[in-house]
Write an enzyme that holds these catalytic residues in place. Structure first.
Site, short mmCIF file in Angstrom:
data_model
loop_
_atom_site.label_atom_id
_atom_site.label_comp_id
_atom_site.label_asym_id
_atom_site.label_seq_id
_atom_site.Cartn_x
_atom_site.Cartn_y
_atom_site.Cartn_z
N HIS A 114 4.88 5.72 2.70
CA HIS A 114 4.89 6.87 3.62
C HIS A 114 5.73 6.55 4.86
O HIS A 114 6.45 7.39 5.37
CB HIS A 114 3.47 7.24 4.05
CG HIS A 114 2.63 7.90 2.98
ND1 HIS A 114 3.13 8.84 2.11
CD2 HIS A 114 1.32 7.77 2.65
CE1 HIS A 114 2.16 9.27 1.29
NE2 HIS A 114 1.05 8.61 1.60
N HIS A 157 0.79 -3.80 6.26
CA HIS A 157 -0.42 -3.70 7.09
C HIS A 157 -1.65 -4.12 6.31
O HIS A 157 -2.74 -3.67 6.59
CB HIS A 157 -0.57 -2.25 7.60
CG HIS A 157 -0.72 -1.27 6.47
ND1 HIS A 157 0.35 -0.75 5.79
CD2 HIS A 157 -1.81 -0.77 5.86
CE1 HIS A 157 -0.08 0.04 4.82
NE2 HIS A 157 -1.40 0.04 4.83
N CYS A 199 -6.71 -3.47 4.11
CA CYS A 199 -6.51 -2.02 4.14
C CYS A 199 -7.12 -1.31 2.94
O CYS A 199 -8.11 -0.60 3.06
CB CYS A 199 -5.04 -1.65 4.25
SG CYS A 199 -4.82 0.15 4.16
N SER A 249 0.78 3.67 1.84
CA SER A 249 1.14 4.06 3.21
C SER A 249 2.43 3.38 3.65
O SER A 249 3.17 3.91 4.48
CB SER A 249 0.03 3.71 4.19
OG SER A 249 -1.11 4.45 3.87
N CYS A 301 0.86 -1.20 0.00
CA CYS A 301 0.00 0.00 0.00
C CYS A 301 0.89 1.24 0.00
O CYS A 301 2.01 1.21 0.50
CB CYS A 301 -0.86 -0.05 1.27
SG CYS A 301 -1.88 1.40 1.55
N1 COD Z 1 -4.15 13.78 -10.02
C1 COD Z 1 -4.82 12.61 -10.07
N2 COD Z 1 -4.25 11.43 -9.64
C2 COD Z 1 -3.00 11.47 -9.20
C3 COD Z 1 -2.25 12.67 -9.13
C4 COD Z 1 -2.88 13.86 -9.56
N3 COD Z 1 -2.26 15.04 -9.52
N4 COD Z 1 -1.03 12.37 -8.62
C5 COD Z 1 -1.00 11.04 -8.40
N5 COD Z 1 -2.19 10.48 -8.74
C6 COD Z 1 -2.63 9.10 -8.68
C7 COD Z 1 -1.54 8.09 -9.04
O1 COD Z 1 -1.36 8.00 -10.44
C8 COD Z 1 -2.12 6.81 -8.45
O2 COD Z 1 -2.92 6.10 -9.36
C9 COD Z 1 -3.00 7.32 -7.29
O3 COD Z 1 -2.96 8.74 -7.33
C10 COD Z 1 -2.49 6.83 -5.92
O4 COD Z 1 -2.67 5.46 -5.87
P1 COD Z 1 -1.59 4.40 -5.29
O5 COD Z 1 -2.06 3.04 -5.71
O6 COD Z 1 -0.24 4.83 -5.63
O7 COD Z 1 -1.75 4.56 -3.71
P2 COD Z 1 -2.79 3.83 -2.71
O8 COD Z 1 -4.11 3.83 -3.37
O9 COD Z 1 -2.21 2.56 -2.24
O10 COD Z 1 -2.77 4.80 -1.42
C11 COD Z 1 -3.25 6.07 -1.53
C12 COD Z 1 -3.47 6.69 -0.12
C13 COD Z 1 -4.01 8.06 -0.41
C14 COD Z 1 -4.46 5.90 0.69
C15 COD Z 1 -2.12 6.74 0.67
O11 COD Z 1 -1.12 7.34 -0.08
C16 COD Z 1 -2.26 7.55 1.95
O12 COD Z 1 -2.10 8.75 1.94
N6 COD Z 1 -2.51 6.92 3.10
C17 COD Z 1 -2.59 7.63 4.35
C18 COD Z 1 -3.95 7.52 4.90
C19 COD Z 1 -4.08 6.25 5.64
O13 COD Z 1 -3.36 5.97 6.54
N7 COD Z 1 -4.98 5.40 5.20
C20 COD Z 1 -5.16 4.11 5.81
C21 COD Z 1 -3.99 3.19 5.58
S1 COD Z 1 -3.57 3.13 3.92
ZN ZN Z 2 -2.75 0.92 3.64
#
Ligand code: COD
Ligand code: ZN
Length: 369
Positions: A45, A61, A167, A42, A40
């Protein structure tokens, strides 16, 4: 016993896959043989220090496994049970659990110090204590978790698919159905269609949204969004997303927007609020840069247009209710978890899976043990 685990020794270093020692489960804890663990954003992060955790630690996680042994006093979980881990382990008794705010259980939220509920460590290497990240440590062949962090799932469900509900799926689907409370006929915009955003899209569709607008900067994410049933796909690299949302909704804007971009910046927050119709709600899922200390919008307009901005950390999750609800959606063919698994990796290739995550190559990469 010994286990092979991916250890984060220091921020901004790759994970080190090595043999470490694992103690037997203590009071109220279980030993899990992991089957699968999703990767994930996170996790990244934590690796960069954007979110902090005591190190060294075994991160991961989003796991599913099989109960290998139980510690004293364990009542709800038995050897051989298939379980999905959750990083919130609600005690059911504290102030917040009694108000059904399980995500914020005062004892059960996976703490950042890497210890179990009793304040001691289960993972070690020589005389160094290694934290069990979020009390789950999913990137390990075996791990010890509190029984309250384990949801028993039907044994006929593929644990590779089920792991995602630990998650990303729960965060995204829950953001749509629990937090945004999408209703039949709603219009919904999802910013960021990665693992969590794609789940928000699937959740909005399952809840009966009429228009679902996926916004991303990667065409393959938008293709996946379309295949899940998104009615519109907008590439924010070359299109103004707010204008595109208005066009797709007869000029009004959406009822709900869900912000799932990996690192949230001010302009993403503005777009998620600006694209709402009057009375709409923007749900902030993604973590922002820590130096971002305000929401860039006009309070006067928030009032005039009756817009809401809400945050959520785990999609309003009630782990012991929602894991099973989402798996029922999967069984019914309405939450195609198999489509979310872009690629599987052995634990030894975990750093490759993280590179693929950052490069945006996967909806979800999954470590399979
Ligand atoms: N405009 C549109 N999409 C965008 C942009 C933009 N400017 N920049 C990036 N993206 C897209 C990427 O291309 C990607 O497809 C997407 O955003 C992010 O997806 P992933 O697969 O990289 O990330 P995820 O989905 O695994 O995680 C995203 C979260 C936002 C959940 C994660 O980064 C986060 O901030 N987690 C903290 C919050 C938390 O703790 N949540 C519970 C545990 S995860
Ligand atoms: Zn997560």
């Amino acid at each position: 016993m010994e286990t092979t685990a991916a250890v984060l020794w220091e921020a901004n270093q790759p994970l080190s896959v090595e043999q470490i020692e694992l103690d037997a489960p203590g009071e109220g804890e279980v030993l899990l043989r992991m089957v699968a663990a999703g990767v994930c954003y996170s996790d990244h992060h934590f690796m960069t220090g954007r979110r902090t955790m005591r190190l060294p630690a075994v991160i991961g996680h989003e796991g599913a496994g099989i109960v290998e042994a139980v510690g004293p006093g364990v009542k709800g979980v038995s050897v051989g049970d298939h379980v999905v881990q959750t990083f919130v382990a609600p005690c059911g008794r504290c102030y917040r659990c009694r108000r059904r705010k399980f995500t914020y259980c005062e004892v059960g939220l996976g703490v950042a110090d890497g210890t179990m509920m009793d304040g001691t460590f289960r993972m070690h290497r020589a005389d160094r204590a290694i934290g069990t990240g979020m009390r789950l440590g999913s990137f390990s062949q075996f791990t010890v978790s509190p029984e309250t962090a384990c949801v028993v799932v039907p044994s006929d469900i593929d644990l590779i698919h089920a792991s995602l509900v630990s998650c990303g799926i729960s965060t995204g689907v829950g953001a749509a159905v629990n937090v945004a409370a999408v209703r039949a006929g709603d219009s919904v915009a999802v910013f960021g269609a990665g693992g969590v955003g794609a789940a928000a899209i699937a959740g909005a569709i399952a809840a009966g949204a009429a228009a679902v607008i996926a916004i991303d900067i990667a065409d393959q994410k938008l293709e996946m969004a379309r295949s899940l049933g998104a009615t519109h796909a907008v590439n924010a690299r070359d299109t103004d997303s707010v204008r595109a949302v208005r066009q797709a909704t007869g000029g009004y804007g959406v009822d709900k927007s869900i912000l799932c971009i990996d690192v949230v910046r001010p302009e993403h927050l503005s777009a998620a609020i600006d694209c709402l119709d009057s009375g709409g709600t923007a749900v902030v899922v993604g973590a922002a840069e820590s130096q971002l200390d305000h929401i860039p919008t006009s309070p006067a307009l928030l009032m005039r247009d009756s817009k809401s901005v809400v945050g959520t950390m785990y999609g309003g999750m009630d782990p012991h209710r929602d894991v099973l609800r989402y798996l029922e959606l999967y069984r019914a063919g309405r939450l195609p978890l198999e489509k979310f698994v872009s690629k599987t990796y052995p634990l030894e290739s975990i750093n490759e899976s993280l590179d693929d995550l950052i490069a945006g190559r996967n909806i979800r990469g999954v470590v399979v043990f």
